[in-house]
Design an enzyme around this catalytic site. Structure first.
Site, PDB file in Angstrom:
ATOM      1  N   ASP A   1       4.511  -2.273  10.669  1.00 15.66           N
ATOM      2  CA  ASP A   1       3.976  -0.538  10.512  1.00 15.66           C
ATOM      3  C   ASP A   1       2.690  -1.019  10.136  1.00 15.66           C
ATOM      4  O   ASP A   1       1.896   0.299  10.806  1.00 15.66           O
ATOM      5  CB  ASP A   1       4.198  -0.493   8.676  1.00 15.66           C
ATOM      6  CG  ASP A   1       5.964  -0.618   8.614  1.00 15.66           C
ATOM      7  OD1 ASP A   1       6.250  -0.502   9.405  1.00 15.66           O
ATOM      8  OD2 ASP A   1       6.265  -0.330   6.901  1.00 15.66           O
TER       9      ASP A   1
ATOM     10  N   CYS B   1      11.351   8.114  10.736  1.00  8.27           N
ATOM     11  CA  CYS B   1      11.043   7.827  12.637  1.00  8.27           C
ATOM     12  C   CYS B   1      12.320   7.449  13.185  1.00  8.27           C
ATOM     13  O   CYS B   1      12.570   6.368  12.874  1.00  8.27           O
ATOM     14  CB  CYS B   1       9.415   6.808  11.823  1.00  8.27           C
ATOM     15  SG  CYS B   1       8.655   7.287  11.022  1.00  8.27           S
TER      16      CYS B   1
ATOM     17  N   ARG C   1      19.010   1.943  13.148  1.00  7.09           N
ATOM     18  CA  ARG C   1      18.613   1.637  11.364  1.00  7.09           C
ATOM     19  C   ARG C   1      19.740   1.244  10.396  1.00  7.09           C
ATOM     20  O   ARG C   1      20.067   2.576   9.972  1.00  7.09           O
ATOM     21  CB  ARG C   1      17.670   3.101  10.935  1.00  7.09           C
ATOM     22  CG  ARG C   1      16.667   2.757  11.965  1.00  7.09           C
ATOM     23  CD  ARG C   1      14.759   3.664  11.123  1.00  7.09           C
ATOM     24  NE  ARG C   1      14.375   3.219  10.455  1.00  7.09           N
ATOM     25  CZ  ARG C   1      13.258   3.716   9.573  1.00  7.09           C
ATOM     26  NH1 ARG C   1      12.751   4.595  10.242  1.00  7.09           N
ATOM     27  NH2 ARG C   1      12.845   2.928   8.605  1.00  7.09           N
TER      28      ARG C   1
ATOM     29  N   ARG D   1       3.360  12.359   6.916  1.00 14.88           N
ATOM     30  CA  ARG D   1       4.622  11.552   5.970  1.00 14.88           C
ATOM     31  C   ARG D   1       4.096  10.749   5.717  1.00 14.88           C
ATOM     32  O   ARG D   1       4.269  10.852   4.015  1.00 14.88           O
ATOM     33  CB  ARG D   1       5.833  11.718   6.731  1.00 14.88           C
ATOM     34  CG  ARG D   1       6.502  12.930   7.425  1.00 14.88           C
ATOM     35  CD  ARG D   1       7.657  12.150   8.074  1.00 14.88           C
ATOM     36  NE  ARG D   1       8.350  10.959   7.246  1.00 14.88           N
ATOM     37  CZ  ARG D   1       8.175   9.781   8.121  1.00 14.88           C
ATOM     38  NH1 ARG D   1       8.494   9.145   9.428  1.00 14.88           N
ATOM     39  NH2 ARG D   1       8.326   8.883   7.253  1.00 14.88           N
TER      40      ARG D   1
ATOM     41  N   LYS E   1       2.600   4.385  -0.147  1.00 14.63           N
ATOM     42  CA  LYS E   1       4.037   5.364   0.319  1.00 14.63           C
ATOM     43  C   LYS E   1       5.291   4.340   0.388  1.00 14.63           C
ATOM     44  O   LYS E   1       6.324   5.069  -0.375  1.00 14.63           O
ATOM     45  CB  LYS E   1       3.719   5.522   1.925  1.00 14.63           C
ATOM     46  CG  LYS E   1       4.658   6.328   2.586  1.00 14.63           C
ATOM     47  CD  LYS E   1       5.713   6.425   3.751  1.00 14.63           C
ATOM     48  CE  LYS E   1       6.025   6.293   5.130  1.00 14.63           C
ATOM     49  NZ  LYS E   1       7.166   5.016   5.270  1.00 14.63           N
ATOM     50  N   ASN E   2       5.616   3.303   1.033  1.00 17.32           N
ATOM     51  CA  ASN E   2       6.807   2.774   0.551  1.00 17.32           C
ATOM     52  C   ASN E   2       6.835   2.273  -0.465  1.00 17.32           C
ATOM     53  O   ASN E   2       8.220   2.027  -0.997  1.00 17.32           O
ATOM     54  CB  ASN E   2       7.331   1.771   1.225  1.00 17.32           C
ATOM     55  CG  ASN E   2       7.110   2.424   3.382  1.00 17.32           C
ATOM     56  OD1 ASN E   2       7.203   3.639   3.289  1.00 17.32           O
ATOM     57  ND2 ASN E   2       7.064   1.507   4.475  1.00 17.32           N
TER      58      ASN E   2
HETATM   59  N1  EPU Z   1      18.785  -3.539   8.806  1.00 13.66           N
HETATM   60  C1  EPU Z   1      19.843  -3.614   9.187  1.00 13.66           C
HETATM   61  N2  EPU Z   1      21.554  -3.394   8.325  1.00 13.66           N
HETATM   62  C2  EPU Z   1      20.556  -2.536   6.922  1.00 13.66           C
HETATM   63  C3  EPU Z   1      19.437  -2.456   6.603  1.00 13.66           C
HETATM   64  C4  EPU Z   1      18.561  -3.073   7.983  1.00 13.66           C
HETATM   65  O1  EPU Z   1      20.584  -3.902  10.280  1.00 13.66           O
HETATM   66  O2  EPU Z   1      21.780  -2.320   5.720  1.00 13.66           O
HETATM   67  C5  EPU Z   1      17.573  -3.756   9.810  1.00 13.66           C
HETATM   68  C6  EPU Z   1      16.782  -2.530  10.729  1.00 13.66           C
HETATM   69  O3  EPU Z   1      17.570  -2.329  11.558  1.00 13.66           O
HETATM   70  C7  EPU Z   1      15.741  -3.903  10.675  1.00 13.66           C
HETATM   71  C8  EPU Z   1      15.695  -4.527   9.716  1.00 13.66           C
HETATM   72  O4  EPU Z   1      16.800  -4.000   9.175  1.00 13.66           O
HETATM   73  O5  EPU Z   1      16.190  -4.209  11.739  1.00 13.66           O
HETATM   74  C9  EPU Z   1      14.841  -4.462   8.353  1.00 13.66           C
HETATM   75  O6  EPU Z   1      15.088  -2.934   8.294  1.00 13.66           O
HETATM   76  P1  EPU Z   1      14.879  -2.550   6.551  1.00 13.66           P
HETATM   77  O7  EPU Z   1      15.876  -2.412   5.618  1.00 13.66           O
HETATM   78  O8  EPU Z   1      13.535  -3.325   5.882  1.00 13.66           O
HETATM   79  O9  EPU Z   1      13.834  -1.832   6.719  1.00 13.66           O
HETATM   80  P2  EPU Z   1      13.625  -0.319   5.957  1.00 13.66           P
HETATM   81  O10 EPU Z   1      13.356  -0.244   4.338  1.00 13.66           O
HETATM   82  O11 EPU Z   1      14.843   1.070   6.813  1.00 13.66           O
HETATM   83  C10 EPU Z   1      11.019  -0.059   5.136  1.00 13.66           C
HETATM   84  C11 EPU Z   1       9.987   0.948   5.144  1.00 13.66           C
HETATM   85  C12 EPU Z   1       9.659   0.769   6.626  1.00 13.66           C
HETATM   86  C13 EPU Z   1       9.615  -0.084   7.226  1.00 13.66           C
HETATM   87  C14 EPU Z   1      10.323  -1.440   7.194  1.00 13.66           C
HETATM   88  C15 EPU Z   1      10.169  -3.273   7.829  1.00 13.66           C
HETATM   89  C16 EPU Z   1      10.590   2.352   3.760  1.00 13.66           C
HETATM   90  C17 EPU Z   1      10.763   3.844   3.700  1.00 13.66           C
HETATM   91  N3  EPU Z   1      10.477   2.425   5.107  1.00 13.66           N
HETATM   92  O12 EPU Z   1      12.421   0.696   6.020  1.00 13.66           O
HETATM   93  O13 EPU Z   1       8.484   1.273   7.392  1.00 13.66           O
HETATM   94  O14 EPU Z   1       8.534  -0.439   9.395  1.00 13.66           O
HETATM   95  O15 EPU Z   1      10.540  -1.502   5.487  1.00 13.66           O
HETATM   96  O16 EPU Z   1       9.043  -3.584   6.899  1.00 13.66           O
HETATM   97  O17 EPU Z   1       9.293   1.835   2.253  1.00 13.66           O
HETATM   98  C18 EPU Z   1       6.815   2.371   7.946  1.00 13.66           C
HETATM   99  O18 EPU Z   1       6.302   3.064   7.048  1.00 13.66           O
HETATM  100  O19 EPU Z   1       6.138   3.708   8.982  1.00 13.66           O
HETATM  101  C19 EPU Z   1       8.288   2.400   7.938  1.00 13.66           C
HETATM  102  C20 EPU Z   1       8.701   2.426   9.059  1.00 13.66           C
END
Ligand code: EPU
Length: 421
Positions: A306, A117, A122, A398, A22-23
């Site tokens: 995850d 979610c 975020r 999703r 998915k991701n």
């Molecule tokens: N963060 C910041 N600033 C940013 C971006 C992130 O502070 O600009 C923080 C976040 O708040 C968090 C950490 O950095 O504490 C990591 O966030 P990341 O950006 O890595 O997460 P994401 O890209 O929003 C993706 C996956 C999530 C998964 C996370 C961590 C997607 C669409 N989502 O989220 O997947 O938990 O990486 O591996 O790729 C899931 O699939 O259930 C899911 C939530």
């Protein structure tokens, strides 16, 4: 409203085939915007997040053909808009990849603030920092993000936080930029490597994805007609591995990359179960209650957040007391209240939770509070005595393709029921 009715007490046994990640898929599809032509993507998970991105791409002018439920051709020759429908983009997290892709191709993008979610705050400040460093003007107001640039020029960008989304978004925005972009402290998840591989297949020049430094040498154009297969979903594979542990089962998990799951494998062995990798399959089996263990979630190659809720189910019925420390998200323990309704004894203390293992869980009405919480509660329902009804399936749909069918094939008694209210 749909719900899953699970009659528990089953030892899962058999073979299950893992879908594309998915991701990765939710990034590869927006990435097709960077080429002025056709891309074919195979092993696409047939899930609602993918369908919504396809609809958004169509609204931007792409032509999408589904050849099979898992193979899509995207023709982005006639993109006529850089404004993604705000109501649709705010429904899921990965809509932020439309910013990097549209900015990269058209030098402008307007996208609704991403939804997804509810895992606590975020922020996307690191994405914005990256776009601005490349020369874009970014404004966040009235629920939308607007980014534009006269031109994008490569530079060095140090991520203050390891972020999957920011790493991919900066790659997307910089592939067609002038000069070289360097991302320091990037995320290293398998889907980062997958997006880089896809872009390189189309003629991009990205090196070092999956390591501590990613170097992107900008190219003037990407080539169409690439065919690319989405990497197997390591989180789905891990979900099934943990379902074998929780149900004292015996599962062969096919179409996965065992190395992506090294950290989970180590934990499962520590918990007393057996794991054997064979090519693109992993065999997990046990006949005993899991041993207690402690863990902290971290960016890859650490223990993935995850898989934290699915692991939480195993620890809820483990022999002894375990502690999980959540290192990524503020609110990823909402599922513990649901598991406690099933007889678990979990105390949530901010970013930690203490699991006092109980002998048995008992079926109860529970709610999927987010995607992975939903998967965890399915596992709990299968392991529990009695009947569990699980609502709020929108989260699960999703991210997991045919989840109840896959569990049914390995012995679970699980039905999707539609209720009129
Ligand atoms: N963060 C910041 N600033 C940013 C971006 C992130 O502070 O600009 C923080 C976040 O708040 C968090 C950490 O950095 O504490 C990591 O966030 P990341 O950006 O890595 O997460 P994401 O890209 O929003 C993706 C996956 C999530 C998964 C996370 C961590 C997607 C669409 N989502 O989220 O997947 O938990 O990486 O591996 O790729 C899931 O699939 O259930 C899911 C939530």
């Amino acid at each position: 409203m749909d719900k899953l009715v699970i009659r528990g007490g089953t030892r899962l046994k058999g073979e299950v085939t893992i879908s594309g990640a998915k991701n990765a898929a939710v990034a590869l599809l927006p990435a097709t915007l960077l080429v002025d032509g056709i891309s074919t993507i195979t092993n696409v998970p047939n899930i609602s997040d993918v369908k919504i991105i396809c609809t958004i791409l169509e609204k931007l002018g792409a032509n999408i053909t589904w050849h099979t439920p898992n193979t899509i051709t995207v023709d982005t020759t006639h993109i006529h808009s850089t404004t993604a429908p705000l109501d649709m983009t705010s429904k899921f997290r990965a809509s932020y990849y439309l910013i990097g892709s549209l900015l990269g191709r058209c030098k402008e993008a307007v996208v609704g603030l991403p939804g997804g979610c509810n895992l606590g705050a975020r922020p996307i400040d690191q994405h914005i920092k990256g776009f601005e460093a490349l020369g874009a003007n970014v404004e966040v107001s009235q629920g939308k993000i607007s980014a534009s640039a006269k031109k994008l020029v490569g530079t060095s960008i140090y991520l203050d936080i390891v972020s999957v989304g920011a790493t991919i978004n900066i790659m997307l925005a910089s592939v067609l930029a002038e000069g070289t972009t360097i991302i320091e402290n990037p995320a290293k998840e398998p889907h980062i490597v997958d997006v880089a591989n896809f872009l390189n297949t189309m003629g991009a020049d990205i090196r070092g994805a999956g390591t501590d430094i990613i170097k992107i040498n900008g190219v003037s154009k990407l080539k169409g007609n690439a065919t690319y297969s989405v990497v197997p979903d390591q989180i789905e594979a891990g979900t099934f591995m943990l379902s074998a542990v929780a149900t004292k089962g015996d599962l062969i998990i096919k179409n996965c990359i065992p190395e992506h799951l090294d950290c989970l494998t180590a934990k499962i062995i520590e918990m007393g179960a057996n794991v054997e990798a064979n090519g693109d399959a992993i065999h997990v089996w046990t006949s005993q209650r899991p041993n207690k263990t402690n863990l902290k979630t971290q960016p890859y190659p650490g223990f993935p957040t995850d898989l934290q809720p699915q692991m939480g189910v195993c620890l809820a019925i483990a022999n002894g007391t375990s502690i999980i420390n959540e290192g990524i998200w503020e609110s990823r323990f909402q599922y513990t209240a649901e598991l406690n309704k099933m007889g678990a004894q979990i105390t949530n203390q901010g970013k930690s939770a203490i699991f006092e293992g109980v002998d048995t869980l008992y079926g109860a009405p529970v709610e999927a509070t987010d995607l992975r919480a939903g998967a965890a509660l399915i596992i709990a329902g299968i392991a529990a005595k009695g009947e569990t009804s699980l609502t709020n399936l929108i989260h699960i749909d999703r991210g997991y393709e045919n989840i109840e069918e896959k569990f049914r094939k390995i012995g679970a008694n699980i039905q999707r029921v539609t209720e009129e209210f």
